[in-house]
Design a protein around this motif. Structure first.
Motif, PDB file in Angstrom:
ATOM      1  N   PRO A 345       0.850  -0.548  -0.159  1.00  0.00           N
ATOM      2  CA  PRO A 345       0.221   0.125   0.174  1.00  0.00           C
ATOM      3  C   PRO A 345       0.227   1.233   0.181  1.00  0.00           C
ATOM      4  O   PRO A 345       2.267   1.069   0.605  1.00  0.00           O
ATOM      5  N   ARG A 346       1.146   2.214  -0.032  1.00  0.00           N
ATOM      6  CA  ARG A 346       1.176   3.146  -0.498  1.00  0.00           C
ATOM      7  C   ARG A 346       0.891   4.184   0.782  1.00  0.00           C
ATOM      8  O   ARG A 346       1.833   4.879   1.159  1.00  0.00           O
ATOM      9  N   THR A 347       0.259   4.038   1.700  1.00  0.00           N
ATOM     10  CA  THR A 347      -0.415   5.207   2.398  1.00  0.00           C
ATOM     11  C   THR A 347       0.040   3.661   3.457  1.00  0.00           C
ATOM     12  O   THR A 347      -1.477   2.660   3.183  1.00  0.00           O
ATOM     13  N   ASN A 348      -0.392   4.274   4.708  1.00  0.00           N
ATOM     14  CA  ASN A 348      -1.360   3.182   5.800  1.00  0.00           C
ATOM     15  C   ASN A 348      -3.072   3.738   5.790  1.00  0.00           C
ATOM     16  O   ASN A 348      -3.031   4.562   6.473  1.00  0.00           O
ATOM     17  N   HIS A 349      -3.142   2.670   5.218  1.00  0.00           N
ATOM     18  CA  HIS A 349      -5.016   3.352   5.151  1.00  0.00           C
ATOM     19  C   HIS A 349      -5.396   2.300   6.541  1.00  0.00           C
ATOM     20  O   HIS A 349      -4.968   1.429   7.513  1.00  0.00           O
ATOM     21  N   SER A 372      12.017 -18.666  -9.985  1.00  0.00           N
ATOM     22  CA  SER A 372      12.867 -18.192 -10.163  1.00  0.00           C
ATOM     23  C   SER A 372      12.606 -16.929  -8.423  1.00  0.00           C
ATOM     24  O   SER A 372      14.047 -16.219  -8.863  1.00  0.00           O
ATOM     25  N   LEU A 373      11.722 -16.480  -7.964  1.00  0.00           N
ATOM     26  CA  LEU A 373      11.294 -15.431  -7.123  1.00  0.00           C
ATOM     27  C   LEU A 373      12.486 -15.787  -5.998  1.00  0.00           C
ATOM     28  O   LEU A 373      12.730 -16.893  -5.796  1.00  0.00           O
ATOM     29  N   THR A 374      13.071 -14.313  -5.570  1.00  0.00           N
ATOM     30  CA  THR A 374      14.004 -14.385  -4.657  1.00  0.00           C
ATOM     31  C   THR A 374      13.715 -13.797  -3.232  1.00  0.00           C
ATOM     32  O   THR A 374      14.725 -13.628  -2.330  1.00  0.00           O
ATOM     33  N   LYS A 375      12.826 -13.317  -3.729  1.00  0.00           N
ATOM     34  CA  LYS A 375      12.327 -11.527  -2.593  1.00  0.00           C
ATOM     35  C   LYS A 375      10.664 -11.305  -3.038  1.00  0.00           C
ATOM     36  O   LYS A 375      10.188 -11.750  -4.247  1.00  0.00           O
ATOM     37  N   VAL A 376      10.088 -12.062  -1.729  1.00  0.00           N
ATOM     38  CA  VAL A 376       8.050 -12.162  -2.206  1.00  0.00           C
ATOM     39  C   VAL A 376       8.338 -10.727  -0.801  1.00  0.00           C
ATOM     40  O   VAL A 376       8.040 -11.243   0.560  1.00  0.00           O
ATOM     41  N   ASP A 377       7.384  -9.946  -1.258  1.00  0.00           N
ATOM     42  CA  ASP A 377       6.992  -8.708  -0.113  1.00  0.00           C
ATOM     43  C   ASP A 377       5.257  -8.489  -0.291  1.00  0.00           C
ATOM     44  O   ASP A 377       5.286  -7.200  -0.851  1.00  0.00           O
ATOM     45  N   ILE A 378       4.954  -8.767   0.719  1.00  0.00           N
ATOM     46  CA  ILE A 378       3.038  -8.631   0.373  1.00  0.00           C
ATOM     47  C   ILE A 378       2.358  -8.018   1.025  1.00  0.00           C
ATOM     48  O   ILE A 378       2.234  -8.691   2.595  1.00  0.00           O
ATOM     49  N   SER A 379       1.906  -7.356   0.797  1.00  0.00           N
ATOM     50  CA  SER A 379       0.974  -6.747   2.475  1.00  0.00           C
ATOM     51  C   SER A 379      -0.456  -5.272   1.711  1.00  0.00           C
ATOM     52  O   SER A 379      -0.077  -4.342   1.248  1.00  0.00           O
ATOM     53  N   VAL A 380      -1.512  -6.042   1.146  1.00  0.00           N
ATOM     54  CA  VAL A 380      -1.982  -5.689  -0.119  1.00  0.00           C
ATOM     55  C   VAL A 380      -3.645  -5.399   1.319  1.00  0.00           C
ATOM     56  O   VAL A 380      -4.247  -4.968   0.465  1.00  0.00           O
ATOM     57  N   ASN A 407       2.416  -9.583   4.644  1.00  0.00           N
ATOM     58  CA  ASN A 407       2.245  -7.888   5.753  1.00  0.00           C
ATOM     59  C   ASN A 407       3.098  -7.466   6.860  1.00  0.00           C
ATOM     60  O   ASN A 407       2.979  -6.610   7.809  1.00  0.00           O
ATOM     61  N   GLN A 408       4.097  -7.363   6.180  1.00  0.00           N
ATOM     62  CA  GLN A 408       5.758  -6.596   7.413  1.00  0.00           C
ATOM     63  C   GLN A 408       4.572  -5.251   7.461  1.00  0.00           C
ATOM     64  O   GLN A 408       5.035  -5.111   8.579  1.00  0.00           O
ATOM     65  N   ALA A 409       4.060  -4.610   6.257  1.00  0.00           N
ATOM     66  CA  ALA A 409       4.092  -3.503   6.200  1.00  0.00           C
ATOM     67  C   ALA A 409       2.683  -3.512   7.197  1.00  0.00           C
ATOM     68  O   ALA A 409       2.321  -1.811   7.548  1.00  0.00           O
ATOM     69  N   VAL A 410       1.699  -4.460   7.632  1.00  0.00           N
ATOM     70  CA  VAL A 410       0.713  -4.256   7.756  1.00  0.00           C
ATOM     71  C   VAL A 410       1.285  -4.567   9.700  1.00  0.00           C
ATOM     72  O   VAL A 410       0.209  -4.000  10.906  1.00  0.00           O
ATOM     73  N   ALA A 438       9.199 -12.560   7.290  1.00  0.00           N
ATOM     74  CA  ALA A 438       8.120 -11.719   8.253  1.00  0.00           C
ATOM     75  C   ALA A 438       6.883 -12.451   8.260  1.00  0.00           C
ATOM     76  O   ALA A 438       6.344 -12.632   7.005  1.00  0.00           O
ATOM     77  N   LEU A 439       6.570 -13.281   9.250  1.00  0.00           N
ATOM     78  CA  LEU A 439       5.095 -14.029   9.155  1.00  0.00           C
ATOM     79  C   LEU A 439       4.430 -13.989  10.580  1.00  0.00           C
ATOM     80  O   LEU A 439       5.365 -13.685  11.781  1.00  0.00           O
ATOM     81  N   ALA A 440       3.109 -14.717  11.066  1.00  0.00           N
ATOM     82  CA  ALA A 440       3.102 -14.503  12.059  1.00  0.00           C
ATOM     83  C   ALA A 440       2.517 -16.507  12.452  1.00  0.00           C
ATOM     84  O   ALA A 440       2.562 -16.979  11.006  1.00  0.00           O
ATOM     85  N   MET A 441       2.897 -17.280  13.415  1.00  0.00           N
ATOM     86  CA  MET A 441       2.913 -18.662  13.774  1.00  0.00           C
ATOM     87  C   MET A 441       2.330 -18.274  15.086  1.00  0.00           C
ATOM     88  O   MET A 441       2.568 -17.209  15.625  1.00  0.00           O
ATOM     89  N   CYS A 442       2.019 -19.632  15.687  1.00  0.00           N
ATOM     90  CA  CYS A 442       1.637 -20.713  16.681  1.00  0.00           C
ATOM     91  C   CYS A 442       2.193 -21.342  17.359  1.00  0.00           C
ATOM     92  O   CYS A 442       3.267 -22.562  16.418  1.00  0.00           O
TER      93      CYS A 442
END
Length: 552
Positions: A345-349, A372-380, A407-410, A438-442
């Protein structure tokens, strides 16, 4: 006669000594590397930042060593001009800082004319009259940062900084008389490699300013990086034909591209971008990504797919269907193989602003084709849900993964985490190059009863250790047993620093080394007592020094 003979002998001895010195100096000069090599060596001493005093002293010492070193050492020394040095000798009436007269604290390569800090406009015009020849005033200037926001900018003075050595220019305004300044870029800065153009008043891109940029930018044949609006009003003018352009950051939001309805069109495969390898897009409508990439030319039949790093900033919250479409577009382009992807996201909504939908593996499933992905960063979306099975599928699809952030940005998944230690083990033993996570676990307290996490089995874990992982952000993880978590992770990734337990893993590793047999030589109570000292309470610096001393 004796005196004369003595003087003659002195002359002979002196002449012999001088001749030997000359021969030695000549031999030394012939063994020195050429100036180009010396320049590359001296670049390692190039000052970074206004307070980098020691590198400057070293370069001065090199310049004083011999004539062979002088020119190249001085060239590196002045390649980044500390403007503070130019303004400190000036009277206090010429400059101001935060309303107080006195020299401003400039960065090495910044001319700052904001009201809070900078040079008074009248003083600037007197210091650098328009007729001044720039390359005589700043012979080594390579980077120019112009963070102006005001309308009353003396653009007619600023061309003094446009010198042939400039490699990077950053503009934060294009108002008023910017046209004359911009029109000189290709003539004055033929070697320009990076151009960042940011304009808060986006409507100013219409008309003459846009036309000026479209006329000038295509002439910058050495341009490698561009950040600004997409220039394609009059094809084939614009960005896409520049032979060296590798990195582009494009604002595709209205009114810079299209209108508020989001209706935009580009001819299919009409944008060549021959050297493209890194794309950042600002989107107000997610479908614009598809329109843009459909227009980017495909490779010739003899070319191998080119690696592409992509970042997409959403100005408005996308639906999960739109995220799926974006992933499909990015992973299926015939010319590129996706190597890095960031969807942010461009801004924190506020959470209420987003659709009430959860991002899952199915939302980004098209990305599994990009092996071939080496980097995945998703926070939508503020909500995310992944399982151990999902993590295994992602690990198998992306074995070269170095960064995985969900979701590290969130900073939260806002759902009950389902990833367990077993899923984390699968990820870390499959993706051995993973550096940041960066992820959530239990980790429930009941895991101590699990046969897989008994101390003797943990000590004898035969899996490959992930020595690359150094950063792990737990987000909203539910770690009920932090001792078990630190103990297990110290076997999986002994070098990792966990944000919520900064010294827990390294402390567990230290404790295991204290006894032969590792963790199996302890009871859980003993481990809790020893490790808890480092992860709860006390001074962080003391704990770190204890750990480092013990490991040494």
């Amino acid at each position: 006669m004796g005196n004369v003979s003595h003087r003659s002998n002195l002359r002979d001895d002196s002449g012999t000594h001088l001749q030997k010195t000359f021969v030695k100096s000549k031999v030394m000069q012939t063994t020195l590397p050429p100036p180009e090599i010396l320049h590359e060596i001296f670049l390692y001493f190039k000052p970074v930042g206004i307070d980098a005093i020691e590198p400057r002293r070293m370069l001065v010492s090199l310049a004083r060593t011999c004539k062979a070193f002088k020119d190249e050492a001085i060239a590196v020394l002045w390649s980044s001009i500390p403007l503070r040095a130019l303004f400190y000798p000036l009277p206090s009436c010429a400059v101001h800082k935060d309303g107080v007269d006195g020299p401003p604290d400039f960065e090495d390569i910044t001319i700052d004319l904001n009201n809070s800090i900078g040079i008074k406009y009248s003083a600037l015009e007197s210091l650098f009259p328009p007729h001044l020849i720039g390359n005589e005033t700043f012979p080594r200037l390579t980077d120019l940062n112009l963070p102006f926001h005001d309308d009353d900018i003396p653009w007619h003075v600023l061309p003094v900084f446009l010198v042939p050595t400039i490699r990077s220019i950053r503009l934060l305004s294009c108002s008023g008389g910017a046209l004359s300044f911009v029109s000189l870029l290709s003539e004055r800065c033929p070697a320009l490699e990076s151009l960042i153009v940011y304009n808060q008043q986006e409507n100013l891109w219409a008309g003459s300013i846009r036309d000026t940029f479209e006329a000038v930018v295509p002439q910058l044949q050495h341009l490698k990086a561009y950040d600004g609006p997409l220039l394609l009003q009059h094809p084939p003018r614009g960005l896409s034909h520049l032979p060296s352009l590798q990195r582009i950051s494009l604002n595709l939001c209205a009114p810079l591209w299209g209108d508020l309805s989001g209706d935009v069109r580009l001819p299919y495969r009409s944008l060549p971008f021959p050297a493209l390898s890194d794309v950042t897009l600002e989107l107000d409508y997610p479908h614009k990504a598809k329109v843009f990439f459909d227009a980017v030319g495909s490779q010739s039949r003899t070319q191998e797919p080119q690696p592409l790093s992509t970042t997409v900033y959403f100005h408005f919250a996308p639906s999960m269907g739109e995220v799926f479409e974006t992933c499909t577009t990015l992973s299926s382009h015939p010319r590129f193989t996706l190597s890095s992807l960031r969807l942010l996201p461009r801004t924190n909504h506020n959470d209420d602003y987003y659709p009430d939908l959860v991002i899952t593996l199915n939302t980004i499933r098209p990305l599994l084709q990009s092996t071939s992905l080496t980097k995945v960063d998703i926070s939508v979306s503020p909500m995310a849900s992944f399982t151990d099975a999902d993590l295994e599928e992602m690990a198998n699809a992306w074995p070269h993964l170095e960064v995985l952030k969900i979701n590290q940005a969130v900073e939260s998944w806002n759902t009950s985490p389902q990833i367990t230690l077993q899923g984390l083990r699968t990820l870390l033993t499959t993706c051995l190059h993973l550096r940041r996570l960066a992820l959530a676990m239990c980790v429930p307290a009941s895991d101590r009863e699990n046969d897989d996490w008994q101390l003797d089995r943990i000590s004898n874990m035969a899996d490959r250790t992930n020595s690359a992982l150094t950063s792990f952000h737990l987000l909203n993880s539910q770690i009920e047993d932090d001792i078990l978590f630190c103990v297990v992770l110290s076997k999986m990734a002994p070098k990792v620093r966990v944000n919520a337990l900064p010294y827990g893993v390294v402390a567990a590793d230290m404790v295991a080394r204290k006894r032969e047999g590792g963790f199996s030589a302890y009871s859980w109570d003993e481990l809790s007592e020893r490790i808890s000292r480092f992860i709860r309470g006390g001074d962080l610096d003391i704990r770190l020094s204890q750990i480092e001393r013990s490991r040494a």
